[in-house]
Design an enzyme around this catalytic site. Structure first.
Site: not given
Length: 430
Positions: A91, A179, A181
């Site tokens: 990001c 995102h 993760e």
């Protein structure tokens, strides 16, 4: 190759809820310690990579154009790119990475928040991290900015609203605008930290279990690939993070050693027309002497693992004296018996597997060829300089070096430990 004991992964965090999550899990599973810089808690961004085997820069509540201290983060990313250390930007971190490589982060047309699809680009099919990712992936978006990629960047994923969703810089740096993760804890933390933004995606939390279940196999494989890449390159990364910032002034610091290098090269007994190799050539200090020994009709090669050192060699005007190769000293891009002599200064005792290096150097040396190991400081002098006693496990100690050379096919015929130099000469016998 296992990471060196001091190698770690530097993670820069900009907000408490935007931690590494599954990235951290994958690194821990691979045995890679994490060193965290929490800028949100007042930690200063490090001015160097230290012993980092990789750099991970996480997201945050601002855009790359608004973050205080962005100069320090960009400098750290540029250092990682120059040293070709593995980098992952998520990001905001992806925006920083694009800028550090010469691109531009800029405001987008509005927030993109919630679960949405990204399309994987054709280039992703051969990418080290994206190779197992399907053609379409539902991920968590949480940004309102975009970026223009630098020249040479490889686009790996996109979507209609913001086309730049994932990219690679060179062969070691990846940026993810979305995102990937996240786990359940991450989704809950995002929603709690930014309730107004979360309200624009009413199904954000309710639909998370289903989306995460579908995402998990691809997410976990992606970060396992990253951790494996970091582990495989740990020794190389440690070398490059140490030498890259020092390369520009290396010659200036050690210019007085030139005559001692020339004297050491003369001990090799090379003749005109011979083929010789300097392994770990650094800024090329031995190359003039090697060229003088073999003459214009001979072959001189310099091998170095750190790109910045090869740049320093060219800066010193030595690139015309030898063919320069960027390569691992344990995996030389040369045929068996390709050279008649190898010179190496200050390298073997810093290698993670000296025995493997000696075997590889024997492989590329013709029978009867010579190996000369040199250092412009004696072993005792170097130990005293670092405030420690002589190490009985030092691979340059004669009781260690002689059997290691014999096992690799060399015969040690000269061993000198003087107050101001170390020199060992061996001949390839089998």
């Amino acid at each position: 190759m296992n990471p060196t004991p001091t190698a770690d992964v530097l993670v820069v965090e900009h907000a408490p809820q935007e931690g590494p999550y599954v990235i951290g899990t994958a690194l821990e599973a691979a045995g890679l310690p994490v060193r965290t810089c929490r800028t949100w808690a007042g930690d200063p961004v490090p001015d160097s990579l230290g012993d980092a085997a990789a750099l991970v820069v996480m997201g945050g509540p601002a855009s790359a154009c608004e973050v205080p201290g962005r100069t320090a983060e960009l400098a750290l990313l540029r250092a990682a790119l120059e040293a070709e250390v593995p980098v992952l930007g998520v990001c905001l971190g992806a925006q920083f990475l694009a800028e550090a490589a010469g691109g531009r982060a800029r405001p987008g047309s509005g927030p993109q928040i919630g679960w949405g699809d990204v399309r994987v680009a054709p280039a992703a099919h051969t990418d080290p991290l994206f190779a197992d990712v399907p053609g379409r992936l539902r991920v968590l978006h949480w940004h309102g900015d975009t970026m223009d990629l630098p020249t040479g960047a490889t686009l790996l994923a996109s979507c209609d609203r913001y086309p730049v969703q994932a990219f690679r810089i060179g062969g070691s740096a990846w940026g993810l605008q979305f995102h990937l993760e996240v786990d359940k804890a991450a989704v809950d933390a995002f929603a709690a930290a930014f309730p107004d933004e979360a309200a624009t995606a009413p199904d954000l939390v309710a639909s998370a279990p289903g989306h995460l279940a579908a995402l998990a196999p691809h997410r976990d494989a992606f970060f396992e690939h990253f951790a494996a890449l970091v582990t495989a390159r740990a020794a190389r990364s440690a070398t490059r993070t140490f030498f890259t910032p020092r390369a520009a002034t290396w010659e200036e610091r050690f210019a007085a050693d030139g005559p001692r290098y020339a004297a050491a090269v003369a001990r090799m007994g090379l003749r005109p027309g011979r083929r010789t190799l300097d392994v770990g050539c650094g800024s090329g200090r031995a190359l003039p002497a090697l060229r003088a020994e073999v003459g214009a009709e001979g072959l001189v090669l310099g091998v170095e693992l750190t790109p910045a050192m090869l740049t320093a060699t060219a800066k010193e005007g030595r690139a015309d004296l030898a063919g320069l190769l960027m390569a691992d000293a344990c995996r030389l891009p040369l045929a068996a018996g390709a050279v008649d002599g190898i010179f190496s200064a200050g390298l073997i005792n810093h290698m993670s597997d000296p025995a493997a290096a000696l075997r590889e150097w024997a492989r590329v040396t013709a029978l009867g060829g010579v190996l000369l190991l040199f250092h412009p400081s004696g072993r005792a002098e170097r130990a005293a300089r670092h405030g420690r006693p002589l190490d009985p496990d030092d691979p340059l100690a004669e009781e260690n070096l002689r059997p290691a050379l014999n096992a690799a096919g060399w015969s040690l015929d000269c061993y000198e430990v003087a107050s101001r130099h170390f020199l060992a000469r061996a001949v390839r016998v089998r």
